[in-house]
Design an enzyme around this catalytic site. Structure first.
Site, mmCIF file in Angstrom:
data_model
loop_
_atom_site.group_PDB
_atom_site.id
_atom_site.type_symbol
_atom_site.label_atom_id
_atom_site.label_comp_id
_atom_site.label_asym_id
_atom_site.label_seq_id
_atom_site.Cartn_x
_atom_site.Cartn_y
_atom_site.Cartn_z
ATOM 1 N N ARG A 48 1.178 -1.031 -0.170
ATOM 2 C CA ARG A 48 0.005 -0.124 0.093
ATOM 3 C C ARG A 48 1.007 1.130 0.410
ATOM 4 O O ARG A 48 1.075 1.485 0.775
ATOM 5 C CB ARG A 48 -0.904 -0.020 1.623
ATOM 6 C CG ARG A 48 -2.083 1.154 1.163
ATOM 7 C CD ARG A 48 -2.992 1.055 2.386
ATOM 8 N NE ARG A 48 -4.196 1.374 2.000
ATOM 9 C CZ ARG A 48 -3.080 3.255 3.437
ATOM 10 N NH1 ARG A 48 -2.535 3.401 3.978
ATOM 11 N NH2 ARG A 48 -4.409 4.425 2.767
ATOM 12 N N SER A 119 -12.810 -2.700 1.695
ATOM 13 C CA SER A 119 -12.932 -2.263 2.158
ATOM 14 C C SER A 119 -14.616 -1.936 2.365
ATOM 15 O O SER A 119 -15.136 -1.380 1.631
ATOM 16 C CB SER A 119 -11.994 -1.117 2.439
ATOM 17 O OG SER A 119 -10.846 -1.157 2.353
ATOM 18 N N LYS A 148 -3.855 6.427 8.310
ATOM 19 C CA LYS A 148 -4.628 7.224 7.882
ATOM 20 C C LYS A 148 -5.235 7.659 7.885
ATOM 21 O O LYS A 148 -6.911 8.044 8.731
ATOM 22 C CB LYS A 148 -5.381 5.566 7.622
ATOM 23 C CG LYS A 148 -6.605 5.712 6.195
ATOM 24 C CD LYS A 148 -7.994 4.388 5.791
ATOM 25 C CE LYS A 148 -8.311 4.727 4.835
ATOM 26 N NZ LYS A 148 -9.305 5.608 4.061
HETATM 27 N N1 3NM Z 1 -7.967 1.711 6.867
HETATM 28 P P1 3NM Z 1 -3.240 0.818 11.613
HETATM 29 S S1 3NM Z 1 -8.063 1.822 8.907
HETATM 30 C C1 3NM Z 1 -5.285 1.316 5.572
HETATM 31 O O1 3NM Z 1 -10.787 1.478 8.403
HETATM 32 C C2 3NM Z 1 -6.521 1.890 7.090
HETATM 33 O O2 3NM Z 1 -10.591 0.839 6.022
HETATM 34 C C3 3NM Z 1 -8.402 1.249 7.180
HETATM 35 O O3 3NM Z 1 -2.976 1.008 9.918
HETATM 36 C C4 3NM Z 1 -10.050 1.911 6.995
HETATM 37 O O4 3NM Z 1 -3.365 -0.640 11.392
HETATM 38 C C5 3NM Z 1 -6.096 1.577 7.965
HETATM 39 O O5 3NM Z 1 -1.494 1.450 11.671
HETATM 40 C C6 3NM Z 1 -4.629 2.219 9.041
HETATM 41 O O6 3NM Z 1 -4.091 1.372 12.260
HETATM 42 C C7 3NM Z 1 -4.736 0.456 9.681
#
Ligand code: 3NM
Length: 224
Positions: A48, A119, A148
């Site tokens: 990503r 998603s 994010k």
């Molecule tokens: N998508 P971390 S949250 C890439 O809610 C991504 O769809 C999300 O990163 C969604 O594990 C997210 O560091 C970030 O919190 C995840």
């Protein structure tokens, strides 16, 4: 080569510990981080390369190819986030798209039987993604995430539980703010696995962190 959509039981196994990373998610060499994460037991990887500081064009493709080679060396499927052209160009194992990316049905047409992750943030999005050909769903953010910037409001286990209550049994991973401390909560809600970025990419030891995450989900997974 004989191709077919990946069977759900096989995908559920792959989704257990799903590591996502781009070069912008670590201060270390991403190849080193991925190698360590693989040693620690991750079961699937998503490239990503997105957001501030992310590589583009030829540099992005070069990094993708080298990370994919690492995955191939260890039998870990390689998923590309969002960039369908790149996934097709390098013959990745699958793609993951969000609601703001390309239309899901169109992506399914383009990638044939490769793995397709989507998603989803509402029950309606879940149903549409399945209809349009998703193999698995990423549901989140479960907890607050600093990774994010445009993430939606944390929803805890509400949607995962709602999906399972509807007897929808598509493979699911939770995402957003998942750590070793809260990982079991995500599995107990009915997810088949956890997907995460910073808990591994920012860890002092990505290998130890991956091992610990895997240990924390094995017992709740066996109880699902
Ligand atoms: N998508 P971390 S949250 C890439 O809610 C991504 O769809 C999300 O990163 C969604 O594990 C997210 O560091 C970030 O919190 C995840």
């Amino acid at each position: 080569m004989l191709e077919m959509r990946i069977p759900s039981h096989q995908l559920r196994d792959l989704l257990k510990l799903y590591f996502i990373m781009g070069s912008q998610n670590t201060d270390k060499d991403p190849r080193f981080v991925l190698e360590e994460a693989i040693q620690g037991g991750i079961t699937l990887f998503q490239f990503r390369e997105k957001g501030e500081g992310a590589k583009t064009g030829g540099e992005k493709e070069e990094l993708a190819r080298s990370l994919m080679q690492l995955c191939r060396n260890h039998g870990i499927p390689f998923i590309v986030n969002d960039d369908i052209d790149l996934a097709i160009a390098i013959d990745a194992d699958g793609v993951h798209v969000g609601q703001d990316d390309e239309d899901v049905a169109a992506v399914r047409e383009r990638i044939g039987d490769k793995i397709l992750g989507v998603s989803a943030h509402t029950l309606k999005e879940v149903e549409e993604a399945i209809e349009d050909g998703a193999d698995y769903l990423g549901i989140g953010p479960i907890f607050p995430t600093g990774t994010k910037p445009d993430a939606k409001k944390p929803q805890g286990d509400t949607l995962i539980r709602a999906v399972r209550k509807e007897k929808i049994d598509i493979p699911i991973v939770g995402i957003g703010g998942i750590t070793a401390e809260n990982a079991s909560f995500v599995i107990q809600s009915g997810a088949d696995g956890i997907s995460l970025i910073s808990a591994i990419s920012q860890a002092a030891s990505p290998k130890e962190s991956s091992k610990q995450l895997l240990e924390r989900i094995m017992v709740p997974l066996a109880q699902n």
